[in-house]
Scaffold this active site. Structure first.
Site, PDB file in Angstrom:
ATOM      1  N   LYS A 197       0.877  -1.183   0.000  1.00 35.40           N
ATOM      2  CA  LYS A 197       0.000   0.000   0.000  1.00 35.40           C
ATOM      3  C   LYS A 197       0.915   1.235   0.000  1.00 35.40           C
ATOM      4  O   LYS A 197       1.448   1.626   1.029  1.00 35.40           O
ATOM      5  CB  LYS A 197      -0.893  -0.040   1.243  1.00 35.40           C
ATOM      6  CG  LYS A 197      -1.414   1.306   1.727  1.00 35.40           C
ATOM      7  CD  LYS A 197      -2.430   1.958   0.807  1.00 35.40           C
ATOM      8  CE  LYS A 197      -2.840   3.329   1.378  1.00 35.40           C
ATOM      9  NZ  LYS A 197      -1.940   4.419   0.934  1.00 35.40           N
ATOM     10  N   PRO A 198       1.111   1.848  -1.191  1.00 35.90           N
ATOM     11  CA  PRO A 198       1.963   3.049  -1.241  1.00 35.90           C
ATOM     12  C   PRO A 198       1.192   4.272  -0.751  1.00 35.90           C
ATOM     13  O   PRO A 198      -0.036   4.258  -0.681  1.00 35.90           O
ATOM     14  CB  PRO A 198       2.278   3.174  -2.737  1.00 35.90           C
ATOM     15  CG  PRO A 198       1.093   2.572  -3.422  1.00 35.90           C
ATOM     16  CD  PRO A 198       0.528   1.511  -2.505  1.00 35.90           C
ATOM     17  N   LEU A 210      -3.130 -10.239  16.992  1.00 35.88           N
ATOM     18  CA  LEU A 210      -1.726 -10.568  17.228  1.00 35.88           C
ATOM     19  C   LEU A 210      -0.912 -10.553  15.929  1.00 35.88           C
ATOM     20  O   LEU A 210      -0.092 -11.435  15.691  1.00 35.88           O
ATOM     21  CB  LEU A 210      -1.593 -11.921  17.937  1.00 35.88           C
ATOM     22  CG  LEU A 210      -2.114 -11.955  19.373  1.00 35.88           C
ATOM     23  CD1 LEU A 210      -1.881 -13.317  19.989  1.00 35.88           C
ATOM     24  CD2 LEU A 210      -1.487 -10.872  20.228  1.00 35.88           C
ATOM     25  N   GLU A 225       8.482   1.948  11.666  1.00 35.88           N
ATOM     26  CA  GLU A 225       9.543   2.960  11.511  1.00 35.88           C
ATOM     27  C   GLU A 225       8.834   4.310  11.443  1.00 35.88           C
ATOM     28  O   GLU A 225       8.175   4.604  10.448  1.00 35.88           O
ATOM     29  CB  GLU A 225      10.335   2.717  10.215  1.00 35.88           C
ATOM     30  CG  GLU A 225      11.014   1.370  10.131  1.00 35.88           C
ATOM     31  CD  GLU A 225      12.144   1.228  11.125  1.00 35.88           C
ATOM     32  OE1 GLU A 225      12.720   2.255  11.540  1.00 35.88           O
ATOM     33  OE2 GLU A 225      12.451   0.092  11.503  1.00 35.88           O
ATOM     34  N   GLY A 250       8.318   8.644  13.165  1.00 36.82           N
ATOM     35  CA  GLY A 250       8.830  10.007  13.014  1.00 36.82           C
ATOM     36  C   GLY A 250      10.095  10.287  13.804  1.00 36.82           C
ATOM     37  O   GLY A 250      10.580   9.465  14.581  1.00 36.82           O
ATOM     38  N   CYS A 280      12.872  11.385   7.281  1.00 35.68           N
ATOM     39  CA  CYS A 280      12.639  11.028   8.683  1.00 35.68           C
ATOM     40  C   CYS A 280      13.860  11.303   9.541  1.00 35.68           C
ATOM     41  O   CYS A 280      13.757  11.829  10.642  1.00 35.68           O
ATOM     42  CB  CYS A 280      12.241   9.561   8.785  1.00 35.68           C
ATOM     43  SG  CYS A 280      13.392   8.465   7.949  1.00 35.68           S
ATOM     44  N   GLU A 301       7.900  18.051  14.756  1.00 33.22           N
ATOM     45  CA  GLU A 301       8.730  17.646  13.615  1.00 33.22           C
ATOM     46  C   GLU A 301       8.347  18.502  12.401  1.00 33.22           C
ATOM     47  O   GLU A 301       7.191  18.486  11.982  1.00 33.22           O
ATOM     48  CB  GLU A 301       8.481  16.159  13.311  1.00 33.22           C
ATOM     49  CG  GLU A 301       9.255  15.651  12.124  1.00 33.22           C
ATOM     50  CD  GLU A 301       8.885  14.203  11.712  1.00 33.22           C
ATOM     51  OE1 GLU A 301       7.789  13.736  12.066  1.00 33.22           O
ATOM     52  OE2 GLU A 301       9.701  13.572  11.025  1.00 33.22           O
ATOM     53  N   LYS A 337      12.350   5.177  21.725  1.00 33.81           N
ATOM     54  CA  LYS A 337      11.123   5.841  22.184  1.00 33.81           C
ATOM     55  C   LYS A 337      10.008   5.778  21.119  1.00 33.81           C
ATOM     56  O   LYS A 337       9.795   4.731  20.514  1.00 33.81           O
ATOM     57  CB  LYS A 337      11.467   7.284  22.615  1.00 33.81           C
ATOM     58  CG  LYS A 337      12.527   7.313  23.733  1.00 33.81           C
ATOM     59  CD  LYS A 337      12.705   8.703  24.330  1.00 33.81           C
ATOM     60  CE  LYS A 337      13.682   9.538  23.585  1.00 33.81           C
ATOM     61  NZ  LYS A 337      14.000  10.817  24.205  1.00 33.81           N
ATOM     62  N   GLY A 357       9.472   4.107  17.090  1.00 34.28           N
ATOM     63  CA  GLY A 357       9.023   2.841  16.519  1.00 34.28           C
ATOM     64  C   GLY A 357       9.412   1.599  17.283  1.00 34.28           C
ATOM     65  O   GLY A 357       9.912   1.658  18.398  1.00 34.28           O
TER      66      GLY A 357
HETATM   67  P1  NAP Z   1       1.567   8.998   7.319  1.00 39.50           P
HETATM   68  O1  NAP Z   1       0.513  10.024   7.216  1.00 39.50           O
HETATM   69  O2  NAP Z   1       1.642   8.178   8.551  1.00 39.50           O
HETATM   70  O3  NAP Z   1       1.407   8.071   6.010  1.00 39.50           O
HETATM   71  C1  NAP Z   1       2.268   7.025   5.734  1.00 39.50           C
HETATM   72  C2  NAP Z   1       1.515   5.889   5.044  1.00 39.50           C
HETATM   73  O4  NAP Z   1       0.507   5.406   5.927  1.00 39.50           O
HETATM   74  C3  NAP Z   1       0.784   6.296   3.763  1.00 39.50           C
HETATM   75  O5  NAP Z   1       0.795   5.212   2.867  1.00 39.50           O
HETATM   76  C4  NAP Z   1      -0.632   6.546   4.266  1.00 39.50           C
HETATM   77  O6  NAP Z   1      -1.623   6.384   3.262  1.00 39.50           O
HETATM   78  C5  NAP Z   1      -0.764   5.443   5.290  1.00 39.50           C
HETATM   79  N1  NAP Z   1      -1.774   5.704   6.331  1.00 39.50           N
HETATM   80  C6  NAP Z   1      -2.309   6.876   6.725  1.00 39.50           C
HETATM   81  N2  NAP Z   1      -3.209   6.678   7.717  1.00 39.50           N
HETATM   82  C7  NAP Z   1      -3.231   5.339   7.936  1.00 39.50           C
HETATM   83  C8  NAP Z   1      -3.950   4.491   8.835  1.00 39.50           C
HETATM   84  N3  NAP Z   1      -4.816   4.994   9.727  1.00 39.50           N
HETATM   85  N4  NAP Z   1      -3.725   3.165   8.795  1.00 39.50           N
HETATM   86  C9  NAP Z   1      -2.856   2.633   7.912  1.00 39.50           C
HETATM   87  N5  NAP Z   1      -2.146   3.382   7.030  1.00 39.50           N
HETATM   88  C10 NAP Z   1      -2.326   4.725   7.057  1.00 39.50           C
HETATM   89  O7  NAP Z   1       3.026   9.634   7.163  1.00 39.50           O
HETATM   90  P2  NAP Z   1       3.489  10.778   6.190  1.00 39.50           P
HETATM   91  O8  NAP Z   1       3.096  12.086   6.751  1.00 39.50           O
HETATM   92  O9  NAP Z   1       3.089  10.464   4.813  1.00 39.50           O
HETATM   93  O10 NAP Z   1       5.080  10.562   6.290  1.00 39.50           O
HETATM   94  C11 NAP Z   1       5.878  11.343   7.080  1.00 39.50           C
HETATM   95  C12 NAP Z   1       6.192  10.687   8.414  1.00 39.50           C
HETATM   96  O11 NAP Z   1       6.843   9.447   8.191  1.00 39.50           O
HETATM   97  C13 NAP Z   1       7.150  11.529   9.205  1.00 39.50           C
HETATM   98  O12 NAP Z   1       6.780  11.539  10.551  1.00 39.50           O
HETATM   99  C14 NAP Z   1       8.470  10.816   9.009  1.00 39.50           C
HETATM  100  O13 NAP Z   1       9.412  11.083  10.024  1.00 39.50           O
HETATM  101  C15 NAP Z   1       8.032   9.392   8.956  1.00 39.50           C
HETATM  102  N6  NAP Z   1       9.027   8.544   8.300  1.00 39.50           N
HETATM  103  C16 NAP Z   1       9.741   7.674   9.050  1.00 39.50           C
HETATM  104  C17 NAP Z   1      10.721   6.891   8.459  1.00 39.50           C
HETATM  105  C18 NAP Z   1      11.531   5.913   9.273  1.00 39.50           C
HETATM  106  O14 NAP Z   1      12.175   5.040   8.680  1.00 39.50           O
HETATM  107  N7  NAP Z   1      11.525   5.997  10.591  1.00 39.50           N
HETATM  108  C19 NAP Z   1      10.969   7.002   7.087  1.00 39.50           C
HETATM  109  C20 NAP Z   1      10.219   7.904   6.347  1.00 39.50           C
HETATM  110  C21 NAP Z   1       9.237   8.664   6.970  1.00 39.50           C
HETATM  111  P3  NAP Z   1      -2.269   7.683   2.563  1.00 39.50           P
HETATM  112  O15 NAP Z   1      -1.165   8.318   1.810  1.00 39.50           O
HETATM  113  O16 NAP Z   1      -3.333   7.092   1.714  1.00 39.50           O
HETATM  114  O17 NAP Z   1      -2.804   8.555   3.650  1.00 39.50           O
END
Ligand code: NAP
Length: 479
Positions: free
Chosen positions: A174-175, A243, A249, A251, A283, A378, A449, A452
């Protein structure tokens, strides 16, 4: 675009679609099917049917198929790069680097999985096991859902999909809704390489709807998620009901700490490079700049001077460094975070402006440790909040006063200071003399913390997507 389900290209059952537009010029890139729970459930059923045969396919054959996939990506390289640039506004040099990383990451997962060894347990550690042979093997968990964010649609596709497939899992991809087309092209290539249609599938649509479905379905064994902490927490709750094996991973609000023992050229160039990559939407980017007070003025002047030279503009031009953010809404959000910090007492001495989805590189000074940006706010954009400190202890305290703990960078030529900081910082990675915006395919990438659960990176992810089975040969060595 279509959904890629069970080897067929189909519309969503609802027939509803949404548009993907280039954030640089608002051109239509593609029309995307909006799947709902019925499509997800159908794909998961097909995955369950297809996965056992894939798990039985010997790893050397799975390896060949995935190696072929990598060669197909190389064949279509520039076509996919073009899509990465258009769907998400990523600058072309970074898009090429990211797709190259996908090829490297797939290759390493193939190699690592061929070395995913079991264990032999000591046979005479207890009187009751003397004469037995006890060993372990690793097996796939089953059907995984892999959810990726928009910022690295291709690199994170690799880290999610490659480990699942090489170990014999089925995967439902799911992208992010903002960047669906690169994942579509890649999944098509998986099929062309020989991955069965039910083993790798792609569904597009609202993440929220998928999250609600995941709470109810019994057909998913694991969820690999990269995205925001808020969504990660809901997936953890939902996964608890069945389960599901959930690894997350999430924010970060990573510190970048410059001590007065730093090489100033390194401090400035790494700060700029780490924060302007992907227009700050990374991130593990350096997001809080902690600078020792006696060099703060000099650092700030050099930073502003360096940022004035950064070229912002058309992502397709080879010399563009900063492109647009993912969409105008995200750019507005960044501007509102800048304004909030200024309202709390900071001064904006560079940038702070928006043009469509572009946010100009922004430097905020007089930022204090009690402001939101110094803790958990962030900012996903090219923003440099500078926070002064006097002592090592203050630097550590400010660095750690966040709920996140993804990465960190420390700039100093004093190895003792560097090592003391690396030990004290609450983060999954500490990079000395560079930004924490650093990732190798093999390192255990992930955070402390609220950043993740679990770690991603070849061997580490292979453990996440497999389970260990113990086999006992009773009495085979008995006298
Ligand atoms: P996001 O809103 O959490 O969205 C990420 C993915 O999750 C998208 O495919 C989104 O689909 C989906 N999604 C949204 N709501 C969902 C739900 N309730 N249940 C299941 N899936 C859901 O994150 P973002 O704003 O796009 O990305 C930025 C964040 O990602 C930042 O906080 C960044 O730090 C973090 N990040 C972390 C890493 C790491 O490796 N730690 C790497 C990259 C990014 P839709 O697009 O259809 O809403």
């Amino acid at each position: 675009m279509k959904l890629l389900i069970g080897g067929e290209k189909t519309e969503a059952m609802s027939g509803v679609t949404f548009e993907n537009r280039n954030p640089y010029n608002n051109e239509l890139v593609c029309t995307v099917p909006k799947a709902d729970a019925r499509d997800f459930e159908r794909a998961a059923e097909l995955a369950r049917q297809a996965q056992p045969a894939w798990a039985k396919t010997p790893i050397y054959l799975r390896s060949r198929i995935l190696e072929k996939f990598v060669s197909l990506v190389r064949r279509d390289f520039e076509k996919i790069v073009d899509v990465i640039c258009r769907e998400g506004g990523k600058v072309i040099t970074e898009a090429r680097a990211e797709l190259d990383t996908l090829c490297v990451v797939f290759t390493y997962y193939i190699q690592a999985a061929n070395h995913l060894l079991g264990n032999t347990v000591p046979i005479d550690s207890e009187a009751r096991t003397v004469g037995d042979v006890i060993f372990t093997i690793r097996e796939p968990i089953g059907t995984f859902v892999s959810i990726t964010p928009y910022n690295f649609p291709v690199e994170l596709y690799a880290h999610k999909v490659a480990p699942c497939l090489i170990t014999g899992n089925a995967v439902l991809i799911k992208p992010a809704s903002d960047t669906p087309l690169s994942a579509y092209l890649l999944t098509e290539l998986l099929w062309e390489a020989g991955v069965p249609g039910g083993v790798a599938q792609l569904v597009t649509g609202s993440g929220t709807v998928m999250g609600e479905w995941l709470k109810k379905t019994c057909l998913v064994d694991g969820v690999g998620f990269t995205g925001s902490t808020a969504v990660g927490k809901t997936l953890m709750e939902g996964g608890g009901a069945h389960l599901q094996h959930v690894f997350l991973e999430l924010g970060g609000n990573d510190p970048y700490v410059v001590f007065d023992s730093a090489d100033m050229d390194v401090a400035v160039s790494q700060a700029i490079g780490g924060r302007t990559w992907n227009a700050g939407q990374t991130c593990c980017a350096n997001k809080r700049f902690l600078v020792q007070n006696n060099i703060r003025q000099a650092f700030t002047e050099r930073l502003v001077q360096g940022l004035r030279e950064v070229k912002m503009g058309d992502p397709m031009q080879e010399d563009t460094v900063v492109g647009p953010l993912i969409n105008e809404q995200q750019a507005k959000e960044v501007i509102s975070q800048i304004e909030r910090t200024v309202a709390q007492g900071a001064r904006c001495i560079l940038g702070g402006t928006r043009d469509g989805a572009f946010v100009s590189p922004t430097v905020l000074v007089d930022v204090t440790s009690d402001m939101d940006v110094a803790k958990d706010m962030e900012i996903f954009g090219p923003v440099f909040p500078i926070i002064g400190f006097d002592t090592f202890e203050q630097a550590v305290e400010i660095a750690n006063q966040t709920s996140y703990g993804l990465a960190s960078g420390v700039i100093t030529q004093d190895i003792n200071t560097a090592m003391k900081f690396a030990k004290a910082v609450q983060a999954g990675t500490c990079v000395v003399n560079s930004s924490g915006n650093y990732r190798s395919a093999h390192q255990p990438f992930g955070g402390y913390k609220d950043t993740g659960i679990g770690r991603e990176g070849t061997m580490h992810t292979l453990y996440e997507v497999t389970q260990e089975k113990t086999i006992v040969l009773k009495n085979v060595l008995a006298d």
